[in-house]
Design an enzyme around this catalytic site. Structure first.
Site, mmCIF file in Angstrom:
data_model
loop_
_atom_site.group_PDB
_atom_site.id
_atom_site.type_symbol
_atom_site.label_atom_id
_atom_site.label_comp_id
_atom_site.label_asym_id
_atom_site.label_seq_id
_atom_site.Cartn_x
_atom_site.Cartn_y
_atom_site.Cartn_z
ATOM 1 N N PRO A 1 -3.541 -5.486 -10.598
ATOM 2 C CG PRO A 1 -3.750 -6.814 -8.843
ATOM 3 C CD PRO A 1 -4.606 -6.553 -10.064
ATOM 4 C CD GLU B 1 -9.460 -15.599 -8.147
ATOM 5 O OE1 GLU B 1 -10.081 -15.663 -7.017
ATOM 6 O OE2 GLU B 1 -8.123 -15.550 -8.323
ATOM 7 N NE ARG C 1 -5.252 16.540 -2.812
ATOM 8 C CZ ARG C 1 -4.208 17.094 -2.854
ATOM 9 N NH1 ARG C 1 -3.276 16.878 -3.930
ATOM 10 N NH2 ARG C 1 -3.638 18.038 -2.088
ATOM 11 C CG ASP D 1 -0.508 18.294 -3.601
ATOM 12 O OD1 ASP D 1 -1.278 17.749 -4.488
ATOM 13 O OD2 ASP D 1 -0.942 18.827 -2.371
HETATM 14 C C1 4FV Z 1 -5.719 -3.891 -7.729
HETATM 15 C C2 4FV Z 1 -4.647 -2.900 -7.255
HETATM 16 C C3 4FV Z 1 -6.248 -5.174 -7.176
HETATM 17 C C4 4FV Z 1 -7.461 -8.097 -8.611
HETATM 18 C C5 4FV Z 1 -8.438 -9.082 -8.391
HETATM 19 C C6 4FV Z 1 -9.386 -6.960 -7.973
HETATM 20 C C7 4FV Z 1 -8.119 -6.983 -7.732
HETATM 21 C C8 4FV Z 1 -9.870 -8.415 -8.173
HETATM 22 N N1 4FV Z 1 -6.459 -3.099 -8.453
HETATM 23 N N2 4FV Z 1 -4.612 -2.154 -7.915
HETATM 24 N N3 4FV Z 1 -3.574 -3.685 -6.599
HETATM 25 N N4 4FV Z 1 -7.482 -5.707 -7.893
HETATM 26 O O1 4FV Z 1 -5.971 -5.825 -6.439
HETATM 27 O O2 4FV Z 1 -5.439 -2.097 -8.623
HETATM 28 O O3 4FV Z 1 -10.585 -8.524 -9.373
#
Ligand code: 4FV
Length: 255
Positions: free
Chosen positions: A88, A115, A153, A168
Site C-alpha cells: 500500500p 503486516e 495483455r 483500451d
Molecule cells: C497491497 C495493496 C496490500 C499489505 C500487508 C499485504 C498487503 C500485506 N499490495 N497494493 N493495496 N498488501 O494491501 O499492493 O502484507
C-alpha cells in the site's frame, strides 16, 4: 516477458496461469511465468518466513533473510528483470505504469503477507514499490496477478488483434466507448443505428463522442490537464454550442 512471483502461497497462481489470455500467452511463449515459494529459502527446518515485530504490537512481519535469498536467486535467474514489492506504500498502479512495465525484460514480484516485509528488504533489493489501491489486502498475491494481467495483455499478440490494446480505456486517457453486440433489440432497447450503418467514419465519430461523454460524466478528472485532439475539440465544441442554445432559450423564457 518473464514473470517470477515470490510468495508463500505459490499454488494460488495455478488457476491464474491456466485460464484465458494468460494461458494463451504462456502457450504462445509470449510470457514465461512461475511462482516460487519463499519458504524454500528459509534455512531453519520449519522454514519459518515470519517473526514478531520489534517494538511489539500485533501481527507478524516477513523475515528479511528468506526474502533476500529468494529475490537474489530470482534476479540471478532473470538478468535485467525489475523487482517489484506489492505494498500500500507504493506508487499507484495505472495503465501508464502497465505500459512502462510491459517494456521490461522481466518482473520479480514480491508478495508480502502478515503486516508486511522487514523494511531492510526495500533498501537495495526492490526497484519499484507498487500499490493497486488505497486499501489493505491480506497478501500481495492478488495485486501481483492484477499487474501480470494488465501487463501481459499489452504484449503484442497477447490479445489476438494486433491493435486491440490501443483501443483500451485509458490508452488515450479516455474511458472506452459503449460496446454493443447481438441481438439488435434487447428488452426493448435498440443498438444505436449508426453502429449498423457500415459508415466507418460515422461509427468512429460516434465512438469518440461516446468515449468523451462517458469520461465527462464518470471521470471528469481524466479530462483535466489532458491535451484534446482536434476531433475531440470539435465534438466538445458542438456540445458546447448545443448547451449554449439551451441556456439561451432558458434565459429568454425566464427573463
Ligand atoms: C497491497 C495493496 C496490500 C499489505 C500487508 C499485504 C498487503 C500485506 N499490495 N497494493 N493495496 N498488501 O494491501 O499492493 O502484507
Amino acid at each position: 516477458m518473464f514473470f517470477t512471483v515470490l510468495t508463500i502461497f505459490p499454488e494460488m497462481f495455478d488457476p491464474f496461469w491456466e485460464h484465458g489470455i494468460i494461458r494463451r500467452a504462456i502457450e504462445q511463449k509470449l510470457i514465461w511465468a512461475s511462482a516460487i515459494n519463499i519458504r524454500n529459502f528459509a534455512e531453519d527446518r520449519h522454514q519459518v518466513t515470519d517473526d514478531r515485530p520489534y517494538g511489539g504490537g500485533s501481527g507478524m512481519v516477513m523475515k528479511p533473510e528468506p526474502l533476500a535469498a529468494a529475490i537474489r536467486d530470482a534476479s540471478q535467474t532473470l538478468p535485467g528483470a525489475k523487482t517489484v514489492l506489492l505494498t500500500p506504500q507504493g506508487r499507484m498502479f495505472n495503465q501508464q505504469m502497465a505500459r512502462e512495465l510491459a517494456a521490461c525484460v522481466g518482473l520479480v514480484l514480491v508478495c508480502g503477507r502478515y503486516e508486511g516485509v522487514d523494511e531492510r528488504i526495500c533498501h537495495d533489493l526492490i526497484d519499484y514499490e507498487i500499490s493497486i489501491g488505497d486499501y489493505v489486502l491480506t497478501g500481495g498475491e492478488l495485486a501481483a496477478m492484477i499487474i501480470i494481467d494488465a501487463v501481459t495483455r499489452l504484449i503484442p499478440g497477447a490479445l489476438g488483434g494486433e491493435d486491440a490494446a490501443e483501443k483500451d480505456s485509458f490508452s488515450d486517457g479516455l474511458l472506452e466507448h459503449a460496446h454493443y453486440t447481438r441481438p439488435r433489440v434487447f428488452e426493448g432497447r435498440e443498438v444505436p443505428e449508426v453502429l449498423l450503418s457500415g459508415h466507418h467514419q460515422e461509427i468512429e465519430r460516434w465512438r469518440l463522442a461516446s468515449s468523451l461523454m462517458r469520461t465527462l460524466l464518470k471521470r471528469p478528472d481524466l479530462l483535466k490537464n489532458r491535451e484534446l485532439r482536434d476531433e475531440e475539440l470539435e465534438v466538445l465544441k458542438s456540445w458546447g454550442s448545443q448547451i449554449g442554445e439551451i441556456l439561451k432559450f432558458h434565459r429568454r423564457k425566464h427573463e
